[in-house]
Design a protein around this motif. Structure first.
Motif, PDB file in Angstrom:
ATOM      1  N   ILE A   1     -21.029   5.263 -26.827  1.00 40.44           N
ATOM      2  CA  ILE A   1     -20.408   3.941 -26.905  1.00 40.44           C
ATOM      3  C   ILE A   1     -21.409   2.848 -26.536  1.00 40.44           C
ATOM      4  O   ILE A   1     -21.441   1.786 -27.172  1.00 40.44           O
ATOM      5  CB  ILE A   1     -19.173   3.893 -25.978  1.00 40.44           C
ATOM      6  CG1 ILE A   1     -18.056   4.756 -26.566  1.00 40.44           C
ATOM      7  CG2 ILE A   1     -18.688   2.462 -25.776  1.00 40.44           C
ATOM      8  CD1 ILE A   1     -16.809   4.809 -25.727  1.00 40.44           C
ATOM      9  N   TYR A   2     -22.246   3.097 -25.536  1.00 40.70           N
ATOM     10  CA  TYR A   2     -23.211   2.081 -25.098  1.00 40.70           C
ATOM     11  C   TYR A   2     -24.334   1.904 -26.120  1.00 40.70           C
ATOM     12  O   TYR A   2     -24.670   0.779 -26.502  1.00 40.70           O
ATOM     13  CB  TYR A   2     -23.780   2.490 -23.744  1.00 40.70           C
ATOM     14  CG  TYR A   2     -24.743   1.503 -23.150  1.00 40.70           C
ATOM     15  CD1 TYR A   2     -24.297   0.343 -22.528  1.00 40.70           C
ATOM     16  CD2 TYR A   2     -26.121   1.727 -23.192  1.00 40.70           C
ATOM     17  CE1 TYR A   2     -25.185  -0.560 -21.968  1.00 40.70           C
ATOM     18  CE2 TYR A   2     -27.012   0.832 -22.641  1.00 40.70           C
ATOM     19  CZ  TYR A   2     -26.544  -0.303 -22.025  1.00 40.70           C
ATOM     20  OH  TYR A   2     -27.430  -1.200 -21.488  1.00 40.70           O
TER      21      TYR A   2
ATOM     22  N   VAL B   1     -23.644   0.100 -29.590  1.00 42.93           N
ATOM     23  CA  VAL B   1     -23.622  -1.369 -29.625  1.00 42.93           C
ATOM     24  C   VAL B   1     -24.967  -1.915 -30.087  1.00 42.93           C
ATOM     25  O   VAL B   1     -25.038  -2.786 -30.971  1.00 42.93           O
ATOM     26  CB  VAL B   1     -23.259  -1.915 -28.232  1.00 42.93           C
ATOM     27  CG1 VAL B   1     -23.514  -3.411 -28.162  1.00 42.93           C
ATOM     28  CG2 VAL B   1     -21.805  -1.614 -27.908  1.00 42.93           C
TER      29      VAL B   1
ATOM     30  N   VAL C   1     -19.242  -4.240 -24.026  1.00 44.74           N
ATOM     31  CA  VAL C   1     -19.968  -3.007 -23.700  1.00 44.74           C
ATOM     32  C   VAL C   1     -21.417  -3.287 -23.316  1.00 44.74           C
ATOM     33  O   VAL C   1     -21.933  -2.720 -22.347  1.00 44.74           O
ATOM     34  CB  VAL C   1     -19.901  -2.024 -24.890  1.00 44.74           C
ATOM     35  CG1 VAL C   1     -20.792  -0.817 -24.639  1.00 44.74           C
ATOM     36  CG2 VAL C   1     -18.467  -1.572 -25.114  1.00 44.74           C
ATOM     37  N   ARG C   2     -22.094  -4.170 -24.029  1.00 47.35           N
ATOM     38  CA  ARG C   2     -23.513  -4.368 -23.757  1.00 47.35           C
ATOM     39  C   ARG C   2     -23.762  -5.184 -22.488  1.00 47.35           C
ATOM     40  O   ARG C   2     -24.909  -5.252 -22.023  1.00 47.35           O
ATOM     41  CB  ARG C   2     -24.206  -5.023 -24.940  1.00 47.35           C
ATOM     42  CG  ARG C   2     -23.903  -6.487 -25.162  1.00 47.35           C
ATOM     43  CD  ARG C   2     -24.710  -7.006 -26.326  1.00 47.35           C
ATOM     44  NE  ARG C   2     -24.418  -8.397 -26.630  1.00 47.35           N
ATOM     45  CZ  ARG C   2     -24.984  -9.062 -27.633  1.00 47.35           C
ATOM     46  NH1 ARG C   2     -25.846  -8.454 -28.417  1.00 47.35           N
ATOM     47  NH2 ARG C   2     -24.684 -10.330 -27.861  1.00 47.35           N
TER      48      ARG C   2
ATOM     49  N   TYR D   1     -15.961  -5.958 -28.818  1.00 42.88           N
ATOM     50  CA  TYR D   1     -16.484  -4.662 -28.376  1.00 42.88           C
ATOM     51  C   TYR D   1     -17.962  -4.770 -28.002  1.00 42.88           C
ATOM     52  O   TYR D   1     -18.393  -4.267 -26.960  1.00 42.88           O
ATOM     53  CB  TYR D   1     -16.268  -3.633 -29.479  1.00 42.88           C
ATOM     54  CG  TYR D   1     -17.014  -2.344 -29.297  1.00 42.88           C
ATOM     55  CD1 TYR D   1     -16.798  -1.526 -28.196  1.00 42.88           C
ATOM     56  CD2 TYR D   1     -17.943  -1.925 -30.243  1.00 42.88           C
ATOM     57  CE1 TYR D   1     -17.485  -0.341 -28.046  1.00 42.88           C
ATOM     58  CE2 TYR D   1     -18.622  -0.733 -30.105  1.00 42.88           C
ATOM     59  CZ  TYR D   1     -18.390   0.053 -28.999  1.00 42.88           C
ATOM     60  OH  TYR D   1     -19.076   1.222 -28.833  1.00 42.88           O
TER      61      TYR D   1
ATOM     62  N   GLN E   1     -20.381   2.379 -16.616  1.00 46.70           N
ATOM     63  CA  GLN E   1     -19.564   2.931 -17.690  1.00 46.70           C
ATOM     64  C   GLN E   1     -19.441   4.446 -17.570  1.00 46.70           C
ATOM     65  O   GLN E   1     -18.358   5.014 -17.786  1.00 46.70           O
ATOM     66  CB  GLN E   1     -20.160   2.558 -19.046  1.00 46.70           C
ATOM     67  CG  GLN E   1     -20.133   1.072 -19.348  1.00 46.70           C
ATOM     68  CD  GLN E   1     -20.591   0.766 -20.754  1.00 46.70           C
ATOM     69  OE1 GLN E   1     -20.242   1.466 -21.701  1.00 46.70           O
ATOM     70  NE2 GLN E   1     -21.366  -0.299 -20.919  1.00 46.70           N
TER      71      GLN E   1
ATOM     72  N   TRP F   1     -15.891   6.518 -17.232  1.00 47.30           N
ATOM     73  CA  TRP F   1     -15.427   7.592 -18.103  1.00 47.30           C
ATOM     74  C   TRP F   1     -15.232   8.882 -17.334  1.00 47.30           C
ATOM     75  O   TRP F   1     -14.288   9.641 -17.609  1.00 47.30           O
ATOM     76  CB  TRP F   1     -16.413   7.799 -19.259  1.00 47.30           C
ATOM     77  CG  TRP F   1     -16.442   6.682 -20.238  1.00 47.30           C
ATOM     78  CD1 TRP F   1     -17.462   5.802 -20.466  1.00 47.30           C
ATOM     79  CD2 TRP F   1     -15.379   6.288 -21.120  1.00 47.30           C
ATOM     80  NE1 TRP F   1     -17.122   4.895 -21.421  1.00 47.30           N
ATOM     81  CE2 TRP F   1     -15.848   5.163 -21.847  1.00 47.30           C
ATOM     82  CE3 TRP F   1     -14.104   6.767 -21.366  1.00 47.30           C
ATOM     83  CZ2 TRP F   1     -15.063   4.532 -22.808  1.00 47.30           C
ATOM     84  CZ3 TRP F   1     -13.322   6.130 -22.316  1.00 47.30           C
ATOM     85  CH2 TRP F   1     -13.806   5.035 -23.028  1.00 47.30           C
TER      86      TRP F   1
END
Length: 400
Positions: free
Chosen positions: A278-279, A282, A135-136, A131, A143, A147
């Motif tokens: 979410i971003y 991380v 993501v990073r 994950y 992103q 979404w």
């Protein structure tokens, strides 16, 4: 006869000013400051001349003019007949709402992610690793668009995806159950205010006692529990006295064309919030992981020797010490989340930057709008930094 001493100089030898390094340094600084001021004045004069020729001299008078453009989502009441100043305030509040909710959710998710990265469970540890790496390494803007596009694929509102009768997903956004104040809400708020007063009084008294005994102590958790306890007692007391709960849960019900009850958030807000959380989580997770690893292994061994469980060790021993390492870089991530919210313009969420851009396009007052935009982001960032720096000072070790 003793040898005579050499004659003393009659006066102090002085260095010429053009050879004195201290004076030369002062002169250089003065010249540099004059050069910078002259350059700024030159740029300002050119800007004002250009704006004067275009009949666009900077002014804030436009803030009292009707905005004449709608805003899809607003924290406070707004309609196009209201002023540009009101529209700008709506943009500020929309940004603050995203920032506050995003910071809370990203902190919770980041804390879970950081602990999962150090878990003894092979599957959990590697899922967290995958994950983080995915993501990073994907740009945040991409992103957000992903979404937002995903929310547009939800079915139409008559065919909404039902999640437990409390949450509905559809192509207009997300509709969910929401607390709603009842007629006796004011009576309960008296108890809430009383609980806050009791908590503050307890906190002050305990801090005075700790200071007199010259010993450390923590009073905030107990003060919070006292305030919460009084509020809970008042909640049930209000129900028994008035026969109704002061706060009820408004359940959304699907009518012919729309939902009645609950609260609906737009696709843009949902996509922006999910993407930012979410971003940012991380990076917060990596900060939490590094903070935990910074605590010496002896602390874990001492906690184990005292008979503490792994959960108690993490909650009572490791995390309180790791916070001293976590808080400073965590402040930067909070500021990044707030500033990254300006990417909402790509998915049509009416945040501060989106509203300011619309005002600039309609009025042509680029300089005042940009100054207001910079001042707003600067104010939010400084307030966040002040709070985090205050908290960081509170948890730092004090040398005796």
């Amino acid at each position: 006869m003793a040898a005579g001493s050499p004659p003393l100089p009659s006066g102090k030898v002085t260095i010429p000013f053009y050879r004195d390094t201290r004076i030369i340094a002062i002169i250089v600084q003065i010249v540099f400051a004059i050069a910078v001021a002259a350059l700024l004045w030159y740029l300002y004069s050119n800007m004002m001349n250009g704006l004067r020729q275009a009949n666009l001299l900077p002014t804030f008078a436009f803030l009292s003019v009707p905005a004449s453009f709608p805003i899809a989502e607003s924290v406070i009441p707004y309609d196009p007949s209201m002023t540009y100043g009101r529209a700008f305030l709506v943009g500020i509040l929309n940004t603050v709402r995203v920032a506050v909710i995003g910071i809370i959710l990203a902190t919770i998710l980041g804390l879970i992610l950081g602990i999962a990265r150090l878990s003894d469970n092979w599957l959990l540890r590697n899922v967290a690793l995958v994950y983080v790496e995915i993501v990073r390494n994907v740009p945040l803007l991409l992103q957000l668009i992903f979404w937002f596009s995903l929310t547009r694929l939800f079915p139409r509102i008559q065919e909404s995806i039902d999640v437990g009768g409390l949450l509905y997903l559809h192509n207009r956004g997300v509709t969910l159950a929401w607390p709603q104040a009842a007629s006796d809400f004011g009576a309960w708020m008296v108890w809430v205010y009383g609980g806050i007063v009791c908590g503050v009084v307890y906190y002050v008294i305990r801090r005075i006692q700790f200071a007199r005994r010259d010993r450390p102590g923590v009073a905030m958790p107990q003060a919070f529990l006292i305030a919460l306890g009084v509020a809970v007692i008042g909640f049930f007391t209000t129900y028994f006295v008035y026969g109704a709960w002061p706060v009820s849960l408004s359940i959304p019900e699907l009518q012919r064309f729309n939902f009645v009850g609950g609260v609906t958030v737009t696709n843009s807000f949902a996509a922006l919030l999910v993407g930012l959380v979410i971003y940012t989580a991380v990076f917060i997770g990596e900060i939490v992981r590094s903070g935990i690893l910074a605590v010496s292994k002896g602390q874990r061994e001492a906690a184990r020797a005292l008979g503490l469980t792994p959960g108690q060790t993490m909650r009572l021993v490791i995390l309180p010490q790791a916070l001293r390492v976590i808080i400073p870089p965590l402040t930067s991530q909070y500021l990044n989340l707030t500033k990254n919210s300006s990417l909402a313009v790509a998915i049509a969420y009416p945040d501060l930057f989106y509203v300011a851009s619309t005002i600039n396009n309609q009025t042509g007052q680029a300089v005042p709008v940009i100054l207001m935009l910079m001042a707003s982001y600067l104010s939010v960032s400084l307030l966040t930094s002040l709070f985090m720096n205050w908290y960081n000072r509170r948890i730092q070790l004090v040398e005796r």
